[in-house]
Design a protein around this motif. Sequence first.
Motif, PDB file in Angstrom:
ATOM      1  N   ILE A  16       0.842  -1.205   0.000  1.00 39.62           N
ATOM      2  CA  ILE A  16       0.000   0.000   0.000  1.00 39.62           C
ATOM      3  C   ILE A  16       0.874   1.252   0.000  1.00 39.62           C
ATOM      4  CG2 ILE A  16      -1.801   1.268   1.259  1.00 39.62           C
ATOM      5  CD1 ILE A  16      -2.458  -1.394   2.692  1.00 39.62           C
ATOM      6  N   ASP A  19       0.902   7.218  -2.842  1.00 44.93           N
ATOM      7  CA  ASP A  19       1.505   7.998  -3.912  1.00 44.93           C
ATOM      8  C   ASP A  19       1.487   7.161  -5.195  1.00 44.93           C
ATOM      9  OD1 ASP A  19       3.142   9.298  -5.695  1.00 44.93           O
ATOM     10  OD2 ASP A  19       4.515  10.020  -4.153  1.00 44.93           O
ATOM     11  N   ASN A 178      -2.186   9.409  10.813  1.00 45.24           N
ATOM     12  CA  ASN A 178      -2.284   8.209   9.966  1.00 45.24           C
ATOM     13  C   ASN A 178      -1.544   7.031  10.595  1.00 45.24           C
ATOM     14  OD1 ASN A 178      -3.828   9.369   7.955  1.00 45.24           O
ATOM     15  ND2 ASN A 178      -2.049  10.112   6.830  1.00 45.24           N
TER      16      ASN A 178
HETATM   17  C1  LIG Z   1      10.251   5.534   3.260  1.00 49.12           C
HETATM   18  S1  LIG Z   1       9.158   5.517   1.901  1.00 49.12           S
HETATM   19  C2  LIG Z   1       9.009   3.814   1.502  1.00 49.12           C
HETATM   20  C3  LIG Z   1      10.078   3.373   0.597  1.00 49.12           C
HETATM   21  C4  LIG Z   1       9.897   1.935   0.108  1.00 49.12           C
HETATM   22  N1  LIG Z   1       9.891   1.001   1.223  1.00 49.12           N
HETATM   23  C5  LIG Z   1      11.014   1.576  -0.859  1.00 49.12           C
HETATM   24  O1  LIG Z   1      11.854   0.742  -0.515  1.00 49.12           O
HETATM   25  O2  LIG Z   1      11.006   2.149  -1.933  1.00 49.12           O
HETATM   26  C6  LIG Z   1       7.620   5.857   2.650  1.00 49.12           C
HETATM   27  C7  LIG Z   1       6.423   5.767   1.698  1.00 49.12           C
HETATM   28  O3  LIG Z   1       5.256   5.813   2.525  1.00 49.12           O
HETATM   29  C8  LIG Z   1       4.239   6.444   1.780  1.00 49.12           C
HETATM   30  N2  LIG Z   1       3.234   6.915   2.746  1.00 49.12           N
HETATM   31  C9  LIG Z   1       3.388   7.849   3.714  1.00 49.12           C
HETATM   32  N3  LIG Z   1       2.253   7.992   4.420  1.00 49.12           N
HETATM   33  C10 LIG Z   1       1.363   7.116   3.870  1.00 49.12           C
HETATM   34  C11 LIG Z   1       0.006   6.789   4.166  1.00 49.12           C
HETATM   35  N4  LIG Z   1      -0.664   7.383   5.164  1.00 49.12           N
HETATM   36  N5  LIG Z   1      -0.596   5.837   3.425  1.00 49.12           N
HETATM   37  C12 LIG Z   1       0.061   5.216   2.416  1.00 49.12           C
HETATM   38  N6  LIG Z   1       1.352   5.477   2.086  1.00 49.12           N
HETATM   39  C13 LIG Z   1       1.990   6.424   2.809  1.00 49.12           C
HETATM   40  C14 LIG Z   1       4.936   7.556   1.032  1.00 49.12           C
HETATM   41  O4  LIG Z   1       4.192   7.943  -0.098  1.00 49.12           O
HETATM   42  C15 LIG Z   1       6.280   6.900   0.686  1.00 49.12           C
HETATM   43  O5  LIG Z   1       6.266   6.396  -0.625  1.00 49.12           O
END
Ligand SMILES: C[S@@+](CC[C@H](N)C(=O)[O-])C[C@H]1O[C@@H](n2cnc3c(N)ncnc32)[C@H](O)[C@@H]1O
Length: 257
Positions: A16, A19, A178
């Motif tokens: 999930i 973005d 969230n």
């Molecule tokens: C640290 S990054 C994750 C990177 C991923 N694990 C990778 O290896 O590419 C955090 C991600 O969490 C997503 N995110 C943040 N808050 C969120 C929410 N409430 N619901 C869904 N996604 C969320 C952001 O869009 C971002 O892409």
Amino acid sequence: MLAMLQETKKAQFIGIDWDPEAIAQARSRIGAYRNRCCLIQDNFSNLNAILKQQDVDKLAGVLFDLGVSHHQLATARRGFSYKYDGDLLMNMAPDNATLVEKLSNTTERELVSVLKNYGDVRNCKKLGAAIFEARRALRTTHDLRALVEDVTPRRFWKKTLPTVFQALRIWVNNELENVRTALTVAFQALECGGRIVFISYHSGEDRIVKTLFREYVRQGFLTRLHKKVIRPTAQEIAQNPHARSAKLRAGEKCVHS
Ligand SMILES: C[S@@+](CC[C@H](N)C(=O)[O-])C[C@H]1O[C@@H](n2cnc3c(N)ncnc32)[C@H](O)[C@@H]1O
């Protein structure tokens, strides 16, 4: 997720991210594993509805990699970073209000509290007042950067700029709320003996995870898998400097909970 897919043979995954650019990137990466992995563009705080939609009752494991991605920070047009000039957006999901929209509908008091609570910004009162005063004229990240630099002594620029941008990003995306909702819902959806893991990058996120974990442990619902929070090794930080502030907490849902 790719590493988990590679390490398992039959496990099914739900990925999930709210973005669409992250979902598109993940889709292109999972390739051959696509039949074991379902990617969903949504807020993870909607986990209950997502599981219902997917006809999933219980989860064997949940991993939250919180915060902002390197892709988001490094993409100028997304407006997340003071390093690149772009519209003042900062919204992770396209249907979230942008920073410009949030600024048009705020108070000085709210801004000061955002800077204080989400960024621990040292001159939050002065900066909050200045941002509030200039809010209708702020259109780009470099407009905001110039304002912060104007109000802040030069020797504090390096520390203040990232904390101001971080605080505003957390506000725009309602990040802490969230995380709180998602943790509670994910824990309920976890099967007995299932594992829940959080990687957080901000003290506010980590505090929520730490507090809720402590409460579940106290109630006998959760066993911590590590006594102390896990931090990246020097080698991991050398390979990926963005990991330097990461904190990992992991727990197992108790059988009798
Ligand atoms: C640290 S990054 C994750 C990177 C991923 N694990 C990778 O290896 O590419 C955090 C991600 O969490 C997503 N995110 C943040 N808050 C969120 C929410 N409430 N619901 C869904 N996604 C969320 C952001 O869009 C971002 O892409």
